[in-house]
Each structure stands twice: as structure tokens, then as C-alpha cells.
Design a protein around this motif. Structure first.
Motif, PDB file in Angstrom:
ATOM      1  N   SER A  26      70.285  40.555  33.882  1.00 25.99           N
ATOM      2  CA  SER A  26      70.147  40.563  35.740  1.00 25.99           C
ATOM      3  C   SER A  26      71.840  41.077  36.114  1.00 25.99           C
ATOM      4  O   SER A  26      71.713  41.980  37.231  1.00 25.99           O
ATOM      5  N   TYR A  27      72.632  40.899  35.511  1.00 22.68           N
ATOM      6  CA  TYR A  27      73.627  41.812  36.346  1.00 22.68           C
ATOM      7  C   TYR A  27      74.257  42.882  36.504  1.00 22.68           C
ATOM      8  O   TYR A  27      74.600  43.262  37.022  1.00 22.68           O
ATOM      9  N   ASP A  28      72.905  43.381  35.341  1.00 21.44           N
ATOM     10  CA  ASP A  28      73.369  45.189  34.963  1.00 21.44           C
ATOM     11  C   ASP A  28      72.805  45.436  36.500  1.00 21.44           C
ATOM     12  O   ASP A  28      72.815  46.565  37.037  1.00 21.44           O
ATOM     13  N   GLU A  29      70.964  45.434  36.368  1.00 17.09           N
ATOM     14  CA  GLU A  29      70.281  45.408  37.566  1.00 17.09           C
ATOM     15  C   GLU A  29      71.423  45.228  39.063  1.00 17.09           C
ATOM     16  O   GLU A  29      71.104  46.964  39.733  1.00 17.09           O
ATOM     17  N   GLU A  30      71.937  44.700  38.939  1.00 19.26           N
ATOM     18  CA  GLU A  30      73.054  44.320  40.688  1.00 19.26           C
ATOM     19  C   GLU A  30      73.514  45.413  40.507  1.00 19.26           C
ATOM     20  O   GLU A  30      74.242  45.531  41.749  1.00 19.26           O
ATOM     21  N   HIS A  31      74.397  45.514  39.065  1.00 19.45           N
ATOM     22  CA  HIS A  31      75.624  46.334  39.281  1.00 19.45           C
ATOM     23  C   HIS A  31      75.063  47.748  38.477  1.00 19.45           C
ATOM     24  O   HIS A  31      76.528  48.444  38.214  1.00 19.45           O
ATOM     25  N   LEU A  32      73.842  48.016  39.097  1.00 22.63           N
ATOM     26  CA  LEU A  32      73.910  49.766  38.273  1.00 22.63           C
ATOM     27  C   LEU A  32      75.173  50.333  39.423  1.00 22.63           C
ATOM     28  O   LEU A  32      75.786  51.684  38.809  1.00 22.63           O
ATOM     29  N   VAL A  33      74.634  50.756  40.708  1.00 23.12           N
ATOM     30  CA  VAL A  33      75.989  51.137  41.285  1.00 23.12           C
ATOM     31  C   VAL A  33      76.905  51.124  40.883  1.00 23.12           C
ATOM     32  O   VAL A  33      77.924  52.030  40.943  1.00 23.12           O
ATOM     33  N   THR A  34      77.960  49.982  40.643  1.00 20.53           N
ATOM     34  CA  THR A  34      79.157  49.855  40.833  1.00 20.53           C
ATOM     35  C   THR A  34      79.255  50.221  39.293  1.00 20.53           C
ATOM     36  O   THR A  34      80.447  51.726  38.828  1.00 20.53           O
ATOM     37  N   TYR A  35      78.267  50.238  37.951  1.00 20.57           N
ATOM     38  CA  TYR A  35      78.074  51.604  36.752  1.00 20.57           C
ATOM     39  C   TYR A  35      78.676  52.837  37.029  1.00 20.57           C
ATOM     40  O   TYR A  35      79.190  53.613  36.059  1.00 20.57           O
ATOM     41  N   MET A  36      77.350  53.131  37.783  1.00 19.60           N
ATOM     42  CA  MET A  36      77.802  54.758  38.058  1.00 19.60           C
ATOM     43  C   MET A  36      79.046  55.270  39.038  1.00 19.60           C
ATOM     44  O   MET A  36      79.612  56.344  38.806  1.00 19.60           O
ATOM     45  N   ARG A  37      79.345  54.289  39.948  1.00 16.49           N
ATOM     46  CA  ARG A  37      80.751  54.618  40.433  1.00 16.49           C
ATOM     47  C   ARG A  37      82.275  54.419  39.553  1.00 16.49           C
ATOM     48  O   ARG A  37      82.680  55.732  39.004  1.00 16.49           O
ATOM     49  N   LEU A  38      81.931  53.180  38.477  1.00 19.64           N
ATOM     50  CA  LEU A  38      83.163  53.588  37.420  1.00 19.64           C
ATOM     51  C   LEU A  38      82.531  55.277  36.475  1.00 19.64           C
ATOM     52  O   LEU A  38      84.010  55.315  36.585  1.00 19.64           O
ATOM     53  N   LEU A  39      81.879  54.821  36.307  1.00 24.11           N
ATOM     54  CA  LEU A  39      81.588  56.493  35.524  1.00 24.11           C
ATOM     55  C   LEU A  39      82.632  57.661  36.087  1.00 24.11           C
ATOM     56  O   LEU A  39      82.849  58.541  35.633  1.00 24.11           O
ATOM     57  N   ASP A  40      82.063  57.832  37.705  1.00 20.60           N
ATOM     58  CA  ASP A  40      82.134  58.996  37.865  1.00 20.60           C
ATOM     59  C   ASP A  40      83.854  58.668  38.256  1.00 20.60           C
ATOM     60  O   ASP A  40      84.054  60.203  38.003  1.00 20.60           O
ATOM     61  N   ALA A  41      84.457  58.155  38.863  1.00 21.51           N
ATOM     62  CA  ALA A  41      85.597  57.715  38.291  1.00 21.51           C
ATOM     63  C   ALA A  41      86.300  58.091  37.234  1.00 21.51           C
ATOM     64  O   ALA A  41      87.285  59.159  37.371  1.00 21.51           O
ATOM     65  N   ASP A  42      85.930  57.814  35.960  1.00 21.46           N
ATOM     66  CA  ASP A  42      86.474  58.058  35.158  1.00 21.46           C
ATOM     67  C   ASP A  42      86.083  59.370  34.829  1.00 21.46           C
ATOM     68  O   ASP A  42      87.307  60.158  34.416  1.00 21.46           O
ATOM     69  N   ALA A  43      84.675  59.875  34.989  1.00 22.23           N
ATOM     70  CA  ALA A  43      84.955  61.643  35.145  1.00 22.23           C
ATOM     71  C   ALA A  43      85.543  61.977  35.564  1.00 22.23           C
ATOM     72  O   ALA A  43      86.457  63.349  35.056  1.00 22.23           O
ATOM     73  N   GLU A  44      85.955  62.002  36.821  1.00 20.78           N
ATOM     74  CA  GLU A  44      87.129  62.448  37.770  1.00 20.78           C
ATOM     75  C   GLU A  44      88.723  62.422  37.203  1.00 20.78           C
ATOM     76  O   GLU A  44      90.038  63.010  37.826  1.00 20.78           O
TER      77      GLU A  44
END
Length: 106
Positions: A26-44
Motif C-alpha cells: 500500500s506504501y508503494d501504491e501511495e508513493h508511485l509519483v514519488t518513485y517516478m520523481r526519484l527516477l527522473d531526478a536520478d536520470a537527470e
């Protein structure tokens, strides 16, 4: 994965640690946007301190070690979601679609 999927939040607070599981939590479900933001920032190539401050709402200046650990575990989970977790989301969505279709036909 939980019975009723939780809608992802746009800017949720995070816990110090990520609840690890081989399934979507349920934590993952709530934090999907957070995960995407982290991946985007890491890629940049963004500085982890800035990402932790903006995305995770942590203060690296006052708690550098703790903040870095929080950033590391959330980024690791985001990578897991991108490489494995998304399959589970797709499987769950397919199952829910099948069940819904069968109920509609009945």
C-alpha cells in the motif's frame, strides 16, 4: 498488493524506511509519483540533497546521514518498481479487468 488499490498521492510524506516486499505494498501504491520523481531526478543526475529536500521533504543539512539513507532506500524501491513492480501492477489490472468483464456479462 492490497485488496483495494490506493490512489497515488502527488506529494506525500515518506517514512524513514521503505516497507520491502516482493509484492506491491500500500506504501508503494501511495508513493508511485514519488518513485517516478526519484527516477527522473536520478536520470537527470540531480544532486541527492536537492532531491531529498524537494521530493522526500528531508533536511540533508541537519541530518545528512539519515537523509541520505532515506533517499537511497526510496530510490532502490523506485528502481525495483520500474524493473519488477510494474509487472505486478499490470497483472493486477488485467485480473481486475477480467473480473469486471465477467460480472458485466452475468
Amino acid at each position: 498488493m492490497s485488496e483495494t488499490p490506493r490512489a497515488p498521492k502527488l506529494d506525500p510524506n515518506v517514512t524513514e524506511d521503505v516497507p520491502w516486499s516482493d509484492d506491491i505494498t500500500s506504501y508503494d501504491e501511495e508513493h508511485l509519483v514519488t518513485y517516478m520523481r526519484l527516477l527522473d531526478a536520478d536520470a537527470e543526475g540531480a544532486d541527492w540533497r536537492e532531491v531529498a529536500r524537494i521530493v522526500l521533504h528531508r533536511e540533508p543539512e541537519t541530518e545528512e546521514e539519515r537523509t541520505r539513507r532515506c533517499w537511497e532506500v526510496h530510490l532502490a524501491r523506485a528502481r525495483w518498481m520500474a524493473s519488477n513492480g510494474y509487472r505486478k501492477l499490470l497483472e493486477q489490472a488485467a485480473l481486475e479487468t477480467r473480473v469486471s468483464d465477467e460480472q458485466t456479462r452475468d
